[in-house]
Design a protein around this motif. Structure first.
Motif, PDB file in Angstrom:
ATOM      1  N   ALA A  76       0.875  -1.185   0.000  1.00 40.98           N
ATOM      2  CA  ALA A  76       0.000   0.000   0.000  1.00 40.98           C
ATOM      3  C   ALA A  76       0.899   1.219   0.000  1.00 40.98           C
ATOM      4  O   ALA A  76       1.815   1.325   0.834  1.00 40.98           O
ATOM      5  CB  ALA A  76      -0.910   0.005   1.221  1.00 40.98           C
ATOM      6  N   VAL A  77       0.671   2.108  -0.925  1.00 41.63           N
ATOM      7  CA  VAL A  77       1.554   3.265  -1.087  1.00 41.63           C
ATOM      8  C   VAL A  77       0.734   4.548  -1.154  1.00 41.63           C
ATOM      9  O   VAL A  77      -0.468   4.536  -1.425  1.00 41.63           O
ATOM     10  CB  VAL A  77       2.411   3.140  -2.365  1.00 41.63           C
ATOM     11  N   ALA A  78       1.426   5.645  -0.925  1.00 39.13           N
ATOM     12  CA  ALA A  78       0.805   6.961  -1.056  1.00 39.13           C
ATOM     13  C   ALA A  78       0.531   7.243  -2.531  1.00 39.13           C
ATOM     14  O   ALA A  78       1.122   6.602  -3.414  1.00 39.13           O
ATOM     15  CB  ALA A  78       1.731   8.022  -0.469  1.00 39.13           C
ATOM     16  N   PRO A  79      -0.355   8.186  -2.795  1.00 39.04           N
ATOM     17  CA  PRO A  79      -0.638   8.522  -4.193  1.00 39.04           C
ATOM     18  C   PRO A  79       0.639   8.873  -4.950  1.00 39.04           C
ATOM     19  O   PRO A  79       1.498   9.583  -4.438  1.00 39.04           O
ATOM     20  CB  PRO A  79      -1.557   9.740  -4.070  1.00 39.04           C
TER      21      PRO A  79
END
Lengths: 177, 164
Positions: A76-79
């Motif tokens: 899961a990553v930031a935009p």
């Protein structure tokens, strides 16, 4: 009298048609954190290669392959952010005269931005990217899901070959780009 | 004379009804329940390769709603997004009936079903006459690693609609 009735009807219609509205609010927030999990399936147990003697004098030593391992990950990553998976030899070295490569195939039964394979990569004690541009994704857990790894051990230089047994590790790391 | 008296009576009735409505129609969330925020625990993912398997659910009485009315009414809800991902689904339901004034009714009674909130109003419940402390519970579904990492926020707008 007619005016009175009309007046009464108008008032009744006004009352019947009216809706009283009032509002109140509640704010709601949810925070999602970064996730980076990586593993080998079905396990991280060692795999062994053993070259066979050529069947005839002058024959080449056949390249050995192993496709028993799968890479599973959750990310899961930031935009706009992305990750990559690197591989490197640790805890030893590939014996002289030999070359070990790894190929991450095409991700199967996976969801999200699972990245793409870098193709066949020769492993060394330096980290090399084998999968890049991973975003928010999960591959599933276990064999036959995620990226299948194909190891190939071949002779790169017959002059340097020596008989014996060696062991080393391949370390996979998920890192931010 | 009779005509003037009739006008007077009608005006009196008119102002009485509207004055009462102006005074008594209200909806309010009790202090302490006007916000709810959560952080999704990454530890919910027990092994690499898996997605979250969790819905974030508030306390059953996260918000307590007071309704003041002399009428029949509906309570509706919608959400107004500040920053929200469409894959996240916000639900609300009533989990009890609160404390009614005499003869008050509410439907559905008890624990209601979850209602998915969107940009348009959905009816949560309806009733007759006021009550206090109607408990409300929230739930967020659709949590996934594929949703970008950040803090999302939205506002639930409850609307009281009084009906004659």
């Amino acid at each position: 009298m007619m005016k009175l009735l009309l007046f009464a009807r108008i008032l009744i219609l006004l009352i019947l048609s009216e809706q009283i509205n009032a509002q109140s609010t509640v704010s709601v927030g949810i925070t999602l954190n970064s996730v980076a999990l990586l593993k080998l399936s079905p396990n991280s147990n060692s795999i062994s290669f053993s070259f066979s003697t050529p069947s005839t004098a002058g024959g080449a030593i056949t390249t050995l392959t192993n496709t028993s391992k799968w890479l599973n990950f959750s990310s899961a990553v930031a935009p706009s952010a992305s990750r990559r998976i690197t591989a490197q030899i640790s805890g030893g070295t590939v014996p002289s005269g030999l070359q070990l490569t790894v190929l991450a195939g095409t991700a199967v039964t996976s969801t999200g931005t699972v990245g793409s394979s870098s193709g066949t990569v020769t492993l060394s004690t330096s980290s090399n990217t084998i999968i890049n541009n991973i975003g928010g994704a999960y591959t599933g857990s276990g064999s036959n899901t995620g990226y299948n790894l194909t190891y190939s051990l071949s002779v790169s230089n017959y002059q340097l070959l020596r008989s014996g047994t060696s062991s080393f590790s391949v370390t996979y790391t998920m890192v931010d780009n | 004379m009779l005509k003037n008296l009739s006008y007077y009576l009608i005006f009196t009735l008119f102002f009485f009804v509207f004055q009462q409505k102006g005074i008594t129609q209200s909806i309010a969330i009790q202090s302490g329940g006007t916000s709810w925020s959560v952080t999704v625990p990454a530890s919910n993912i027990t092994t690499a390769g898996l997605d979250y398997s969790i819905n974030m659910t508030s306390a059953t009485n996260q918000s307590l709603m007071n309704i003041s009315t002399l009428l029949t009414y509906e309570v509706r809800a919608k959400k107004q997004d500040t920053l929200w991902d469409s894959r996240l689904e916000l639900y609300v339901r009533k989990t009890g009936d609160g404390t009614p004034v005499l003869l008050a009714t509410i439907s559905p009674s008890g624990v209601g079903s979850y209602n998915l909130l969107g940009s348009s109003d959905v009816t949560l419940f309806s009733g007759l006459l006021g009550r206090t402390g109607v408990p409300l519970q929230y739930e967020i579904r659709g949590i996934s690693v594929v949703v970008p990492v950040r803090t999302y926020s939205t506002t639930i707008v409850y609307t009281f609609v009084g009906l004659l």
